[in-house]
Design a protein around this motif. Structure first.
Motif, PDB file in Angstrom:
ATOM      1  N   GLN A   1     -12.198   1.250   4.270  1.00 59.24           N
ATOM      2  CA  GLN A   1     -12.347   0.405   3.097  1.00 59.24           C
ATOM      3  C   GLN A   1     -12.397  -1.085   3.437  1.00 59.24           C
ATOM      4  O   GLN A   1     -13.157  -1.837   2.834  1.00 59.24           O
ATOM      5  N   ARG A   2     -11.615  -1.478   4.407  1.00 59.27           N
ATOM      6  CA  ARG A   2     -11.555  -2.895   4.740  1.00 59.27           C
ATOM      7  C   ARG A   2     -12.326  -3.225   6.025  1.00 59.27           C
ATOM      8  O   ARG A   2     -12.386  -4.376   6.438  1.00 59.27           O
TER       9      ARG A   2
ATOM     10  N   PHE B   1      -2.943   4.839   5.616  1.00 59.37           N
ATOM     11  CA  PHE B   1      -3.052   3.379   5.619  1.00 59.37           C
ATOM     12  C   PHE B   1      -4.063   2.938   6.680  1.00 59.37           C
ATOM     13  O   PHE B   1      -4.895   2.061   6.441  1.00 59.37           O
TER      14      PHE B   1
ATOM     15  N   GLU C   1      -6.578   4.727   7.831  1.00 58.26           N
ATOM     16  CA  GLU C   1      -7.912   5.087   7.348  1.00 58.26           C
ATOM     17  C   GLU C   1      -8.419   4.066   6.339  1.00 58.26           C
ATOM     18  O   GLU C   1      -9.597   3.704   6.330  1.00 58.26           O
ATOM     19  N   HIS C   2      -7.513   3.603   5.472  1.00 59.64           N
ATOM     20  CA  HIS C   2      -7.880   2.600   4.476  1.00 59.64           C
ATOM     21  C   HIS C   2      -8.385   1.321   5.147  1.00 59.64           C
ATOM     22  O   HIS C   2      -9.400   0.734   4.734  1.00 59.64           O
TER      23      HIS C   2
ATOM     24  N   ARG D   1       0.821  -1.221   0.000  1.00 65.00           N
ATOM     25  CA  ARG D   1       0.000   0.000   0.000  1.00 65.00           C
ATOM     26  C   ARG D   1       0.849   1.262   0.000  1.00 65.00           C
ATOM     27  O   ARG D   1       0.430   2.294  -0.547  1.00 65.00           O
TER      28      ARG D   1
END
Length: 309
Positions: free
Chosen positions: A94-95, A87, A89-90, A71
């Motif tokens: 998102q995950r 990262f 926040e992702h 990433r």
């Protein structure tokens, strides 16, 4: 950190970079590259093994390192707090990472950067993990689980040892034949969580199940030094299928049987310090969570002491 030390650090990335400093990790597919993301992970894993971290932790942290490097494809010493924040926040947005998963990931990243002499992840605030009550089976459900496992002497022995000895699944899978002391009905748990050894008492029913399994194993010519030559995934499948056969309408895991033993012992008046030793908890504070689970004892105590307004 000196420039000479930085030059030895690996770099991961997918696009060539133009920089005035030596690249820490050349692009994996770049001709002539000596290092790659896997090289970083290999060095990281080697360091974790040297620290005698558990196999589970090593596997988990290696996965975290690969995920982060994929990433954030840049030299490790060029990673900023903003990179780690994005990262993070992702993972959450998102995950859909839980607080527990995020906690483990941040711990893994901190360990990764420290391995290479960097402290950029030290400033990350760890999320407060929720304190959930352990899930457990009733004694009647556990009895049905034993009946469902009876079709296989191996499965029966595994379920009995989990339910009567309170082992973690990794501890069960690492048991050696020499760890079974039949004369005293004792299991020797080697290098449990925290790299600690302990002795666990085997109930007569667990002993009988192990005896049947060992007799069948000798008849079929089973070899090897491990008591149960299976992995954690197989143990989880065995418990899950037995629960389905027993018509237990919940997801049952090996760790749930550990919770069941602790909760049942406490409800029957067992000293919490013995439960702590049996489970291999470093602190009795960890064991005390089971005092919040025994609803019946709480109800009985309340009935005895409730005010008469």
């Amino acid at each position: 950190m000196g420039s000479a030390a930085l030059a030895r650090l690996p770099r991961a990335g997918s696009m060539p970079r133009v920089t005035s400093r030596p690249a820490l990790v050349p692009v994996p597919d770049e001709p002539g590259s000596r290092f790659s993301t896997e090289r970083i992970v290999e060095q990281f894993v080697r360091s974790l093994r040297a620290q005698e971290r558990s196999p589970c932790t090593i596997k988990q942290y290696a996965h975290i390192a690969r995920m982060f490097l994929a990433r954030v494809p840049k030299p490790l010493d060029e990673v900023t707090e903003r990179d780690i924040d994005l990262f993070r926040e992702h993972l959450v947005l998102q995950r859909h990472y839980s607080k527990n998963s995020l906690y483990t990931t941040i711990r893994g990243l901190t360990c990764l950067f420290r391995t290479f002499g960097l402290t950029i992840a030290d400033h990350q605030e760890l999320p407060r993990r929720p304190e959930r009550l352990p899930r457990y089976l009733s004694e009647e459900e556990t009895h049905r689980l034993f009946q469902a496992a009876a079709r296989s002497s191996r499965d029966s022995a595994i379920v009995h040892v989990l339910a009567f000895c309170g082992l973690r699944v990794g501890e069960l899978c690492h048991l050696q034949l020499e760890d079974v002391e039949l004369e005293r009905n004792i299991l020797h748990v080697r290098s449990g969580k925290g790299d600690k050894d302990r002795e666990v008492v085997m109930d007569d029913r667990a002993r009988a199940a192990v005896d049947r399994y060992l007799a069948d194993r000798a008849t079929t010519g089973g070899e090897g030094t491990r008591l149960f030559p299976v992995g954690p995934v197989t143990v989880e499948r065995i418990v899950r299928e037995c629960a389905r056969t027993a018509e237990i309408p919940r997801r049952v895991t090996p760790h749930m049987l550990r919770h069941t033993l602790a909760t049942t012992l406490l409800a029957r008046g067992c000293d919490i310090r013995f439960i702590q030793k049996l489970l291999g908890h470093a602190s009795v504070a960890t064991t005390q969570i089971y005092t919040h689970v025994d609803t019946q004892s709480l109800r009985d105590a309340y009935e005895r002491a409730k005010p008469q307004y």
